[in-house]
Structure formats: structure tokens, C-alpha cells
Design an enzyme around this catalytic site. Structure first.
Site, PDB file in Angstrom:
ATOM      1  N   HIS A  13       0.879  -1.192   0.000  1.00 25.30           N
ATOM      2  CA  HIS A  13       0.000   0.000   0.000  1.00 25.30           C
ATOM      3  C   HIS A  13       0.906   1.229   0.000  1.00 25.30           C
ATOM      4  O   HIS A  13       1.476   1.583  -1.028  1.00 25.30           O
ATOM      5  CB  HIS A  13      -0.933  -0.094   1.216  1.00 25.30           C
TER       6      HIS A  13
ATOM      7  N   HIS B 228      -2.159  -2.535  -9.839  1.00 21.84           N
ATOM      8  CA  HIS B 228      -3.132  -1.920  -8.940  1.00 21.84           C
ATOM      9  C   HIS B 228      -4.360  -2.802  -8.869  1.00 21.84           C
ATOM     10  O   HIS B 228      -4.738  -3.410  -9.872  1.00 21.84           O
ATOM     11  CB  HIS B 228      -3.516  -0.515  -9.442  1.00 21.84           C
TER      12      HIS B 228
ATOM     13  N   ASP C 193       2.646   5.527  -7.087  1.00 21.56           N
ATOM     14  CA  ASP C 193       3.902   5.510  -6.343  1.00 21.56           C
ATOM     15  C   ASP C 193       5.124   5.461  -7.241  1.00 21.56           C
ATOM     16  O   ASP C 193       6.239   5.675  -6.784  1.00 21.56           O
ATOM     17  CB  ASP C 193       3.927   4.293  -5.409  1.00 21.56           C
TER      18      ASP C 193
HETATM   19  N1  COA Z   1       5.006  -6.702 -10.906  1.00 21.73           N
HETATM   20  C1  COA Z   1       4.905  -7.873 -11.581  1.00 21.73           C
HETATM   21  N2  COA Z   1       3.758  -8.592 -11.671  1.00 21.73           N
HETATM   22  C2  COA Z   1       2.687  -8.089 -11.057  1.00 21.73           C
HETATM   23  C3  COA Z   1       2.718  -6.860 -10.363  1.00 21.73           C
HETATM   24  C4  COA Z   1       3.942  -6.170 -10.303  1.00 21.73           C
HETATM   25  N3  COA Z   1       4.055  -5.022  -9.633  1.00 21.73           N
HETATM   26  N4  COA Z   1       1.503  -6.608  -9.848  1.00 21.73           N
HETATM   27  C5  COA Z   1       0.715  -7.631 -10.216  1.00 21.73           C
HETATM   28  N5  COA Z   1       1.428  -8.524 -10.936  1.00 21.73           N
HETATM   29  C6  COA Z   1       0.938  -9.781 -11.493  1.00 21.73           C
HETATM   30  C7  COA Z   1       0.867 -10.845 -10.403  1.00 21.73           C
HETATM   31  O1  COA Z   1       2.087 -11.545 -10.291  1.00 21.73           O
HETATM   32  C8  COA Z   1      -0.276 -11.697 -10.881  1.00 21.73           C
HETATM   33  O2  COA Z   1       0.186 -12.504 -11.918  1.00 21.73           O
HETATM   34  P1  COA Z   1      -0.395 -13.987 -12.130  1.00 21.73           P
HETATM   35  O3  COA Z   1      -1.852 -13.785 -12.474  1.00 21.73           O
HETATM   36  O4  COA Z   1       0.416 -14.522 -13.250  1.00 21.73           O
HETATM   37  O5  COA Z   1      -0.210 -14.688 -10.817  1.00 21.73           O
HETATM   38  C9  COA Z   1      -1.248 -10.683 -11.491  1.00 21.73           C
HETATM   39  O6  COA Z   1      -0.423  -9.578 -11.918  1.00 21.73           O
HETATM   40  C10 COA Z   1      -2.303 -10.185 -10.525  1.00 21.73           C
HETATM   41  O7  COA Z   1      -1.621  -9.683  -9.383  1.00 21.73           O
HETATM   42  P2  COA Z   1      -2.232  -9.631  -7.905  1.00 21.73           P
HETATM   43  O8  COA Z   1      -1.136  -9.366  -6.938  1.00 21.73           O
HETATM   44  O9  COA Z   1      -3.082 -10.836  -7.678  1.00 21.73           O
HETATM   45  O10 COA Z   1      -3.193  -8.413  -8.033  1.00 21.73           O
HETATM   46  P3  COA Z   1      -3.731  -7.573  -6.838  1.00 21.73           P
HETATM   47  O11 COA Z   1      -4.901  -6.846  -7.314  1.00 21.73           O
HETATM   48  O12 COA Z   1      -3.896  -8.413  -5.628  1.00 21.73           O
HETATM   49  O13 COA Z   1      -2.467  -6.634  -6.565  1.00 21.73           O
HETATM   50  C11 COA Z   1      -1.079  -4.919  -5.943  1.00 21.73           C
HETATM   51  C12 COA Z   1      -2.430  -5.289  -6.552  1.00 21.73           C
HETATM   52  C13 COA Z   1      -0.979  -3.412  -5.887  1.00 21.73           C
HETATM   53  C14 COA Z   1      -0.974  -5.480  -4.520  1.00 21.73           C
HETATM   54  C15 COA Z   1       0.063  -5.515  -6.814  1.00 21.73           C
HETATM   55  O14 COA Z   1      -0.052  -5.048  -8.130  1.00 21.73           O
HETATM   56  C16 COA Z   1       1.427  -5.204  -6.239  1.00 21.73           C
HETATM   57  O15 COA Z   1       1.883  -5.885  -5.312  1.00 21.73           O
HETATM   58  N6  COA Z   1       2.138  -4.157  -6.793  1.00 21.73           N
HETATM   59  C17 COA Z   1       3.422  -3.771  -6.292  1.00 21.73           C
HETATM   60  C18 COA Z   1       3.277  -2.912  -5.049  1.00 21.73           C
HETATM   61  C19 COA Z   1       2.753  -1.526  -5.369  1.00 21.73           C
HETATM   62  O16 COA Z   1       3.235  -0.849  -6.250  1.00 21.73           O
HETATM   63  N7  COA Z   1       1.781  -1.091  -4.562  1.00 21.73           N
HETATM   64  C20 COA Z   1       1.206   0.251  -4.644  1.00 21.73           C
HETATM   65  C21 COA Z   1      -0.214   0.214  -5.085  1.00 21.73           C
HETATM   66  S1  COA Z   1      -0.800   1.868  -5.326  1.00 21.73           S
END
Ligand code: COA
Length: 374
Positions: A218, A257, A310
């Protein structure tokens, strides 16, 4: 064990505070497009909009700004508490300090809008003061007394650095705070609403939100992006670095996201700011590295993975001299009005938020006295 759904796609309730259209990359606060607000409204105006539901008239804005200015000081005992815990993680310091601020505020404890609104307004100011004060104390510097002739953003920079900021820098922070001000039922606002749903006072709700913002999925992403940029160090190394990370199954911070499946409109704004500021300051290596990371991530756009807010925020903060450890607290300074608006909205027509968990553990184990356990 299931990896859980994280309430993905679940609609919790109705809201009139903000709308995110994740497919169109659109963000709207109380009916106003974020791009419009970003270029035309101050953080104070946007805070008023989020709290009261309409843009202020000149008189209303000036009264609201006055209220914020009058609330900037924090009690000396809170400064002492910050000093005592200054070696902790900045979000732990912020959480502890705000807990103390509301604990000491005898008029903050009733869970109803008439009480919570003025407390919320005071906290919008005081969170900024706490964040600036912790920076001073952590660096062996005296806290700076807030000024009441500066805007929220300019005063925040003044309290952090001890000198009046350049107008352009204050404007950039103002824009950054506007972009962070609200984002529907994100994890920290949801935590605030869960606390409000129990009829807890607004102070407790804000402390819950601050605690939830801390995690790298987050609020912690900007700091993680900056660490990535520093590790890469050279734009030419960015593509290999990212490919290795992805191969190792790691997520690239600042990308992806839960709701946006296209370019985050807040990131679009900060991308321009980072580029222009870097060029102006003759320091564009960071921007070039970020651009190369974006290039390396292009193949993942088809999966809806785009840069988020971010991704460029850290570069902007670093160019303005704000250290990495202050990045998540900066997010909290910006998100305050959104959190307060969610608490007020939850109080309006309150229902306890209490979902179910499906139990998948054993059901018929017999208790064994401790001496009989292997
Ligand atoms: N880098 C690489 N792959 C990513 C990714 C990233 N930053 N974010 C998502 N993915 C991929 C996942 O590995 C997953 O792949 P799969 O379907 O092959 O397993 C798919 O995209 C879905 O990801 P998931 O984590 O299930 O989606 P979510 O909705 O739960 O996640 C976040 C959202 C923000 C938690 C996630 O994108 C993340 O961890 N991002 C990095 C942290 C970040 O920048 N956070 C700030 C948010 S404003």
C-alpha cells in the site's frame, strides 16, 4: 490453504466520496475529475470538497483555511513522545504520535459526525506537523514552529526544512497531496471504515488507517521504487534488472493496482512533474531509469499492469530533498482528508462491518494434557 480473495471485486457499500473507473483510468472526487482538480484546486480546497461534499465559496475556503492554520501546533508532550520513539519506523512514530494527539484531546471521543468533523480537520493539520517534527528530531534538529501565513503544503516544507520553500516546490507538494487525498475503499480507508463501523472515535479510525498504510503493498511502494532506482543506478541496466526480478517471481514495485488496469491518472500527473523537475534541476538520471523500467514492463500491460501513483512519487520527493523514510508519512499527510471523509460517511448510516471467514481447519480434535503431547 486457499490464497484468499482479498475481497477482490466485492462492493462493500455505496459512497459519494470518490469514483475510480479502473478500466478507463479515471478518478473523480465528489464529481470532479482528478486532472481538473490537480491543476486548479489547492489541497485545502480539495480537503473541503471531500469533507463537505461541495467546493467551497471564497468565504468558506478562507474560514476552513483558518481552522487548519489554527490547528497546526501539536502539544509539547507529543513532541516529547516523538523524541522518545524517534528511532522507530516513521510510520510507527506517526501512529504513536497521533494516538497521543487524540488521546490528549478530550473533545474527540464521541463517534458522531458533529464531534468527528472538527477533530478530523484538526488532524489534517496535525499529521503534517507530526511528520515534519519527526524528520527534525530524527536528524538532531529542533522542531520548527508552524507559520500561519503559508499554505498547508508550503508550511509543511517550511516545518521540515526550516526555511520557506520556493513557490514552485510548494506547488508541487500541493499537487502531490491533492493526488493522494482520496482513493475510495483502499486498504487504509477500509481499515478506517471498519473501525468507524464499531462506533470507535475518529482518532482510533485514523490510527487504524495509518497502521494499514505502512505495508509495502500500500503506502510503502514509493520507498521501494526509490530503492529499486538506486540499485539499478544506470538507465542502461534497467531492462536486465527488471527481467531478472520478474524471472525470480518478484513483483516490480510501483506497478499494478487492484482497481486500475490501465495507466493510473495520478501517476500520469506525477510523471510530468518528475520529468520537468529533473530537467530543471539538471538531475534526470532518475527519470531515465524510471522510463527504462516502464519500457521493460511494457509486455505486462496486456495483463493490466501499469505504473501506479507511487512509481513517480519517490523521484519527485527525492528531487525536493525529502528522504526515503518520509515517503510513506508523506502519503499519510495527503490521504488525511479521504480518511476523515470515509469515517464521516460510515458514521452517517452505520452498520458494523463484520464479514465471515470459511473455517477449513480440523473440527473434532480431543484436548490432550500437556504431559501427553509428543
Ligand atoms: N510486478 C509484476 N507482476 C505483477 C505486479 C507487479 N508489480 N503486480 C501484479 N502482478 C501480477 C501478479 O504476479 C499476478 O500474476 P499472475 O496472475 O500470473 O499470478 C497478477 O499480476 C495479478 O496480481 P495480484 O497481486 O493478484 O493483483 P492484486 O490486485 O492483488 O495486486 C497490488 C495489486 C498493488 C498489490 C500488486 O499489483 C502489487 O503488489 N504491486 C506492487 C506494489 C505496489 O506498487 N503497490 C502500490 C499500489 S498503489
Amino acid at each position: 490453504m486457499s490464497s484468499g480473495t482479498g475481497l477482490k471485486g466485492v462492493v462493500l457499500d455505496e459512497t459519494r466520496i470518490s469514483l475510480i473507473d479502473g478500466d478507463a483510468g479515471k478518478l473523480v472526487y465528489r464529481g470532479y475529475n482528478i486532472h481538473d482538480l490537480a491543476h486548479r484546486a489547492s489541497f485545502e480546497e480539495v480537503s473541503y470538497l471531500l469533507l463537505y461534499g461541495a467546493l467551497p465559496t471564497r468565504t468558506e475556503l478562507s474560514a476552513f483555511e483558518g481552522e487548519l492554520k489554527n490547528s497546526r501546533a501539536i502539544p509539547e508532550s507529543v513532541v516529547e513522545i516523538i523524541d522518545r520513539v524517534k528511532a522507530a519506523h516513521p510510520m510507527d512514530i506517526l501512529r504513536t504520535a497521533i494516538s497521543a494527539v487524540v488521546g490528549l484531546d478530550e473533545n474527540s471521543h464521541e463517534a458522531k459526525a458533529e464531534v468527528a468533523l472538527p477533530v478530523g480537520v484538526r488532524l489534517i493539520s496535525q499529521v503534517a506537523t507530526v511528520v515534519a517534527t519527526m524528520h527534525r528530531l530524527r536528524n538532531g534538529l529542533e522542531p520548527v514552529t508552524p507559520r500561519d501565513d503559508l499554505s498547508h503544503a508550503a508550511n509543511f516544507l517550511y516545518m521540515m526544512f526550516g526555511k520557506e520553500p520556493a513557490a514552485e516546490h510548494a506547488q508541487i507538494i500541493d499537487l502531490d497531496l491533492v493526488l493522494h487525498a482520496e482513493h475510495s475503499s483502499n486498504a487504509s480507508a477500509f481499515a478506517a471504515r471498519v473501525a468507524a463501523g464499531t462506533a470507535a472515535d475518529i482518532g482510533s479510525c485514523i490510527v487504524a488507517a495509518i497502521a494499514t498504510l505502512k505495508g509495502p503493498l500500500h503506502g510503502g511502494a514509493a520507498e521501494a521504487v526509490q530503492k529499486t532506482v538506486e540499485e539499478i543506478g544506470d538507465p542502461q541496466k534497467a531492462i536486465d534488472y527488471i527481467e531478472e526480478r520478474i524471472k525470480a517471481g518478484e513483483k516490480v514495485m510501483g506497478f499494478g493496482h487492484r482497481v486500475y488496469k490501465t495507466d493510473d491518472p495520478r501517476g500520469q500527473e506525477l510523471r510530468g512533474v518528475a520529468r520537468d523537475l529533473g530537467n530543471k534541476m539538471g538531475e534526470n538520471t532518475w527519470f531515465q531509469i524510471l522510463q527504462e523500467i516502464e519500457r521493460a514492463m511494457e509486455p505486462y500491460r496486456s495483463k493490466g499492469i501499469y505504473p501506479n501513483v507511487d512509481f513517480y512519487a519517490g523521484a519527485v520527493y527525492s528531487l525536493l530533498g525529502i528522504p526515503e523514510e518520509q515517503f510513506i508519512p508523506m502519503f499519510a499527510v495527503g490521504r488525511m482528508p479521504g480518511w476523515v471523509a470515509h469515517v464521516l460517511e460510515q458514521y452517517e448510516d452505520n452498520v458494523l462491518i463484520r464479514p465471515l471467514l470459511e473455517y477449513t481447519g480440523p473440527r473434532h480434535l480431543r484436548y490432550k494434557p500437556i504431559g501427553e503431547r509428543a
